[in-house]
Design a protein around this motif. Structure first.
Motif, PDB file in Angstrom:
ATOM      1  N   ASN A 267       5.734   8.996  28.004  1.00  0.00           N
ATOM      2  CA  ASN A 267       4.303   8.695  28.074  1.00  0.00           C
ATOM      3  C   ASN A 267       3.571   9.698  28.971  1.00  0.00           C
ATOM      4  O   ASN A 267       3.839   9.747  30.168  1.00  0.00           O
ATOM      5  N   PRO A 268       2.656  10.498  28.422  1.00  0.00           N
ATOM      6  CA  PRO A 268       1.985  11.502  29.257  1.00  0.00           C
ATOM      7  C   PRO A 268       0.887  10.879  30.116  1.00  0.00           C
ATOM      8  O   PRO A 268       0.343   9.824  29.772  1.00  0.00           O
ATOM      9  N   LEU A 269       0.568  11.558  31.193  1.00  0.00           N
ATOM     10  CA  LEU A 269      -0.578  11.125  32.008  1.00  0.00           C
ATOM     11  C   LEU A 269      -1.832  11.789  31.465  1.00  0.00           C
ATOM     12  O   LEU A 269      -1.812  12.971  31.116  1.00  0.00           O
ATOM     13  N   PHE A 270      -2.893  11.035  31.399  1.00  0.00           N
ATOM     14  CA  PHE A 270      -4.163  11.615  30.949  1.00  0.00           C
ATOM     15  C   PHE A 270      -4.621  12.624  32.008  1.00  0.00           C
ATOM     16  O   PHE A 270      -4.697  12.315  33.191  1.00  0.00           O
ATOM     17  N   ASP A 271      -4.897  13.857  31.547  1.00  0.00           N
ATOM     18  CA  ASP A 271      -5.176  14.931  32.483  1.00  0.00           C
ATOM     19  C   ASP A 271      -6.601  15.459  32.278  1.00  0.00           C
ATOM     20  O   ASP A 271      -6.844  16.337  31.451  1.00  0.00           O
ATOM     21  N   MET A 272      -7.516  14.896  33.046  1.00  0.00           N
ATOM     22  CA  MET A 272      -8.929  15.259  32.890  1.00  0.00           C
ATOM     23  C   MET A 272      -9.152  16.739  33.199  1.00  0.00           C
ATOM     24  O   MET A 272      -9.945  17.408  32.531  1.00  0.00           O
ATOM     25  N   ALA A 273      -8.423  17.258  34.202  1.00  0.00           N
ATOM     26  CA  ALA A 273      -8.621  18.670  34.565  1.00  0.00           C
ATOM     27  C   ALA A 273      -8.231  19.566  33.394  1.00  0.00           C
ATOM     28  O   ALA A 273      -8.905  20.561  33.103  1.00  0.00           O
TER      29      ALA A 273
ATOM     30  N   ASN B 103       9.208   3.893   7.623  1.00  0.00           N
ATOM     31  CA  ASN B 103       9.579   4.699   8.784  1.00  0.00           C
ATOM     32  C   ASN B 103       8.583   4.434   9.901  1.00  0.00           C
ATOM     33  O   ASN B 103       7.386   4.265   9.630  1.00  0.00           O
ATOM     34  N   TYR B 104       9.075   4.407  11.092  1.00  0.00           N
ATOM     35  CA  TYR B 104       8.171   4.194  12.223  1.00  0.00           C
ATOM     36  C   TYR B 104       8.102   5.411  13.122  1.00  0.00           C
ATOM     37  O   TYR B 104       9.099   6.119  13.303  1.00  0.00           O
ATOM     38  N   ILE B 105       6.910   5.611  13.664  1.00  0.00           N
ATOM     39  CA  ILE B 105       6.762   6.538  14.786  1.00  0.00           C
ATOM     40  C   ILE B 105       6.055   5.746  15.867  1.00  0.00           C
ATOM     41  O   ILE B 105       4.908   5.335  15.694  1.00  0.00           O
ATOM     42  N   HIS B 106       6.767   5.466  16.938  1.00  0.00           N
ATOM     43  CA  HIS B 106       6.100   4.794  18.054  1.00  0.00           C
ATOM     44  C   HIS B 106       5.646   5.879  19.012  1.00  0.00           C
ATOM     45  O   HIS B 106       6.466   6.527  19.662  1.00  0.00           O
ATOM     46  N   THR B 107       4.332   6.091  19.030  1.00  0.00           N
ATOM     47  CA  THR B 107       3.803   7.229  19.791  1.00  0.00           C
ATOM     48  C   THR B 107       3.800   6.931  21.287  1.00  0.00           C
ATOM     49  O   THR B 107       3.642   5.778  21.704  1.00  0.00           O
ATOM     50  N   PRO B 108       3.950   7.995  22.097  1.00  0.00           N
ATOM     51  CA  PRO B 108       3.870   7.786  23.546  1.00  0.00           C
ATOM     52  C   PRO B 108       2.484   7.244  23.919  1.00  0.00           C
ATOM     53  O   PRO B 108       1.494   7.528  23.235  1.00  0.00           O
ATOM     54  N   LEU B 109       2.451   6.484  24.958  1.00  0.00           N
ATOM     55  CA  LEU B 109       1.167   5.924  25.409  1.00  0.00           C
ATOM     56  C   LEU B 109       0.542   6.869  26.418  1.00  0.00           C
ATOM     57  O   LEU B 109       1.225   7.384  27.305  1.00  0.00           O
TER      58      LEU B 109
ATOM     59  N   MET C   3       0.846  -1.209   0.000  1.00  0.00           N
ATOM     60  CA  MET C   3       0.000   0.000   0.000  1.00  0.00           C
ATOM     61  C   MET C   3       0.875   1.250   0.000  1.00  0.00           C
ATOM     62  O   MET C   3       0.400   2.349   0.086  1.00  0.00           O
ATOM     63  N   ARG C   4       2.161   0.995  -0.084  1.00  0.00           N
ATOM     64  CA  ARG C   4       3.154   2.070  -0.230  1.00  0.00           C
ATOM     65  C   ARG C   4       3.073   3.085   0.910  1.00  0.00           C
ATOM     66  O   ARG C   4       3.027   4.298   0.706  1.00  0.00           O
ATOM     67  N   THR C   5       3.036   2.501   2.104  1.00  0.00           N
ATOM     68  CA  THR C   5       2.994   3.327   3.313  1.00  0.00           C
ATOM     69  C   THR C   5       4.372   3.943   3.544  1.00  0.00           C
ATOM     70  O   THR C   5       5.376   3.240   3.406  1.00  0.00           O
ATOM     71  N   SER C   6       4.413   5.224   3.879  1.00  0.00           N
ATOM     72  CA  SER C   6       5.738   5.767   4.186  1.00  0.00           C
ATOM     73  C   SER C   6       6.000   5.863   5.677  1.00  0.00           C
ATOM     74  O   SER C   6       7.143   5.773   6.107  1.00  0.00           O
ATOM     75  N   VAL C   7       4.967   6.074   6.483  1.00  0.00           N
ATOM     76  CA  VAL C   7       5.193   6.161   7.928  1.00  0.00           C
ATOM     77  C   VAL C   7       4.152   5.309   8.668  1.00  0.00           C
ATOM     78  O   VAL C   7       2.958   5.471   8.450  1.00  0.00           O
ATOM     79  N   VAL C   8       4.646   4.432   9.516  1.00  0.00           N
ATOM     80  CA  VAL C   8       3.747   3.652  10.376  1.00  0.00           C
ATOM     81  C   VAL C   8       3.720   4.334  11.741  1.00  0.00           C
ATOM     82  O   VAL C   8       4.745   4.447  12.407  1.00  0.00           O
ATOM     83  N   VAL C   9       2.537   4.818  12.110  1.00  0.00           N
ATOM     84  CA  VAL C   9       2.381   5.451  13.422  1.00  0.00           C
ATOM     85  C   VAL C   9       1.631   4.463  14.301  1.00  0.00           C
ATOM     86  O   VAL C   9       0.521   4.048  13.963  1.00  0.00           O
ATOM     87  N   ARG C  10       2.229   4.051  15.366  1.00  0.00           N
ATOM     88  CA  ARG C  10       1.543   3.104  16.256  1.00  0.00           C
ATOM     89  C   ARG C  10       2.060   3.291  17.674  1.00  0.00           C
ATOM     90  O   ARG C  10       3.144   3.849  17.893  1.00  0.00           O
ATOM     91  N   GLY C  11       1.298   2.814  18.630  1.00  0.00           N
ATOM     92  CA  GLY C  11       1.642   2.991  20.033  1.00  0.00           C
ATOM     93  C   GLY C  11       2.974   2.320  20.358  1.00  0.00           C
ATOM     94  O   GLY C  11       3.356   1.339  19.719  1.00  0.00           O
ATOM     95  N   ASN C  12       3.686   2.866  21.342  1.00  0.00           N
ATOM     96  CA  ASN C  12       5.014   2.300  21.600  1.00  0.00           C
ATOM     97  C   ASN C  12       4.982   0.943  22.302  1.00  0.00           C
ATOM     98  O   ASN C  12       6.017   0.374  22.604  1.00  0.00           O
TER      99      ASN C  12
END
Ligand code: GLU
Length: 551
Positions: A355-361, A274-280, A243-252
């Motif tokens: 990895n950031p903390l989910f911040d509801m406030a 290319n990979y981007i392992h995103t912060p969880l 599918m000729r993907t250039s960047v795979v973005v997925r959770g780390n």
């Protein structure tokens, strides 16, 4: 070993890789990047996956590339019906447009099918190619042996050759043995003949994490399972290539399996993506106190449906995720309060690494600012949309008198100082309950604190006599002052402070009493405005309250 023969035995009648290479040519996008969102329909959309999809969309848009949706439905046992449509619906609601692939209206694009279960022929072709090149082998273990037997065989093999740790026993089968197994109708899994050795290291590269030294893969991982279906590691490699993907973005969380994925790409002769392992996005676990990935089982906000069901504006959710995606986003937003986020120059290299903390406030703060800038008409439409789905009773009330509802939602909305009381569309009902519903018949529900009930009754009875909803604010207040004076309250604050015991209270106390009778609360938006909008309902509310006081 005659690998050509083996390949034909295992996978007769396939097309050739060249056939597919031609069918799915390299894209000509002038530097535009191709990204994809590739969820498995095994559960409802997780906030982390949505975050990746959002980043995919930003990367594709900013580079004038393509963002496509691929459904990774190879694990039929874990599939939950309807979850793909839920994911697609959420992307649509949030304006994460899909250029290509599976959409709510079906599949579109030249690189499909975009549903993995419809691509089995393609996977067979590439699996066969690996066999031909001696890079993969059939494994009959699961069919032939019990788990104990598999373990025993492995132990024996290890004793013979320590180097072979993690390698599968079946890699040593001869062509004759394989043929015999096939003749007996035994099914097989195809495994990668891993070249990795214990303690080998490889260098991986991530567009945000940079270079990393990692242990090389040395497992003969399964490429095609017994049921002829490939697991993720093989299927995504073939698909991302074709599918000729250039960047795979997925959770780390995928980082650990990256060495195996890279070995598969290399074995197939594919250029690595290319990979981007995103912060969880994480939370602190209540039981252990440790930071952990948000879990749909433990955290309702991990499921993207939560935000809609609780009435968060989608703009707020996107805005919040953007602050996690690029550290400079907040400053940009401060300087560009009215721009669409789409004009923000999103940068891959500015995606954070931890990895950031989910911040509801924080989400609520963002949301309050956004809602504060809506007009009353916009609020009306949005609260209606929300209530139609999640609070039909309130929806009916809003619909029954649109002008009234808009005048209620206009309270404190147009002046210089906008009130920021609302983080969610669901907050409006609670905050303005007294404007839409009869008040409670239970005295406990009124914030009376230590107000003298006799004085309270007296004030309300006189107020009923003087109140006229046609009065302008000045006349209305003059009448209240007059009443306060007659009943023994002070109307001059300075004087009252000097000599408080000489009075029953001051004029503010009088207003508080009226306010409580009407709103049940000690604090509320401007009292005159409320009375002016409620009109006759003001006197009804006070009469009802006086009745409660009598009992
Ligand atoms: N199907 C995988 C998942 O849902 C996709 C991971 C990826 O984006 O490559 O987790």
């Amino acid at each position: 070993m005659d690998y050509e023969k083996l390949a034909d035995l295992l996978y007769p009648n396939t097309k050739s890789p060249e056939y597919y290479e031609k069918m799915y040519p390299k894209r000509n996008l002038n530097g535009g990047l191709v990204t994809r969102f590739a969820p498995s329909p095994t559960g409802y959309l997780h906030i982390g996956n949505f975050f990746s999809a959002f980043i995919d969309r930003l990367i594709a848009s900013n580079s004038k590339g393509v963002f496509y949706f691929r459904l990774e439905d190879t694990d039929k046992k874990r599939e939950i019906e309807g979850t793909a449509d839920v994911a697609l619906g959420i992307l649509k609601e949030y304006g994460i447009d899909i250029d290509e692939g599976l959409t709510l209206k079906g599949q579109k694009g030249e690189y499909g099918p975009y549903i993995q279960s419809q691509r089995l022929e393609i996977y067979r072709t590439y699996a066969k190619e690996l066999v031909k090149r001696g890079l993969a082998f059939p494994c009959f273990c699961e069919q032939t042996n019990s788990l104990e037997q598999i373990k025993e065989n492995r132990k024996q093999m290890l004793q013979e050759n320590e180097e072979l740790e993690h390698k599968d026993v079946c890699r040593n089968l001869s062509l004759d043995e394989i043929e015999k197994n096939l003749e007996q109708g035994k099914s097989f899994a195809l495994r990668l003949k891993s070249k990795g050795k214990k303690d080998d290291k490889i260098i991986t590269h991530d567009l945000i994490g940079g270079e990393r030294e990692m242990p090389a893969n040395c497992k003969d991982v399964v490429l095609i399972k017994n049921n002829k279906i490939p697991p993720y590691c093989f299927a995504h490699a073939v698909d991302d290539h074709l599918m000729r993907t250039s960047v795979v973005v997925r959770g780390n969380e995928w980082l650990a399996s990256l060495p195996a994925h890279l070995e598969i790409f290399d074995a197939l002769g594919f250029e690595r993506v290319n990979y981007i392992h995103t912060p969880l996005i994480c939370k602190i676990d209540e039981e252990t106190g440790n930071k952990r990935k948000m879990s749909k089982r433990k955290d309702p906000e991990a499921d993207m449906r939560y935000f809609k069901a609780n009435g968060f504006p989608k703009e707020a959710v996107l805005e919040y995720l953007l602050t996690l995606a690029n550290s400079n986003y907040e400053i940009w937003r401060l300087n560009n309060p009215n721009e669409s986020y789409k004009n923000f120059n999103f940068k891959i290299e500015k995606i954070g690494n931890s990895n950031p903390l989910f911040d509801m406030a924080k989400l609520c703060d963002i949301s309050k600012n956004i809602i504060a800038n809506f007009t009353a008409e916009q609020v009306y439409d949005k609260v209606c949309d929300y209530s139609k789905e999640f609070d039909v009773e309130f929806y009916e009330i809003l619909k029954s008198d649109k002008n009234y509802a808009i005048s209620v939602f206009s309270i404190d909305r147009n002046g210089e100082k906008k009130r920021k009381d609302f983080a969610k569309y669901s907050d409006f009902k609670e905050y303005f309950k007294f404007m839409f519903y009869e008040n409670s018949k239970n005295i406990q529900d009124y914030e009376l604190d230590n107000i003298n009930l006799k004085n309270l009754r007296e004030v309300l009875e006189v107020y009923l006599n003087i109140f006229d909803f046609n009065d302008d604010k000045q006349i209305w207040f003059d009448k209240i002052k007059n009443m306060a004076l007659n009943l023994g309250y002070c109307i001059d604050n300075k004087e009252y402070k000097k000599n408080p015991t000489a009075y029953k209270g001051n004029v503010a106390d009088v207003c508080t009493m009226i306010r409580i009778a009407i709103t049940q609360r000690k604090t509320s938006p401007d009292l005159w405005t409320i009375c002016n909008i409620l009109k006759n309902k003001t006197t009804n509310k006070i009469n009802n309250f006086l009745n409660i006081l009598k009992n």
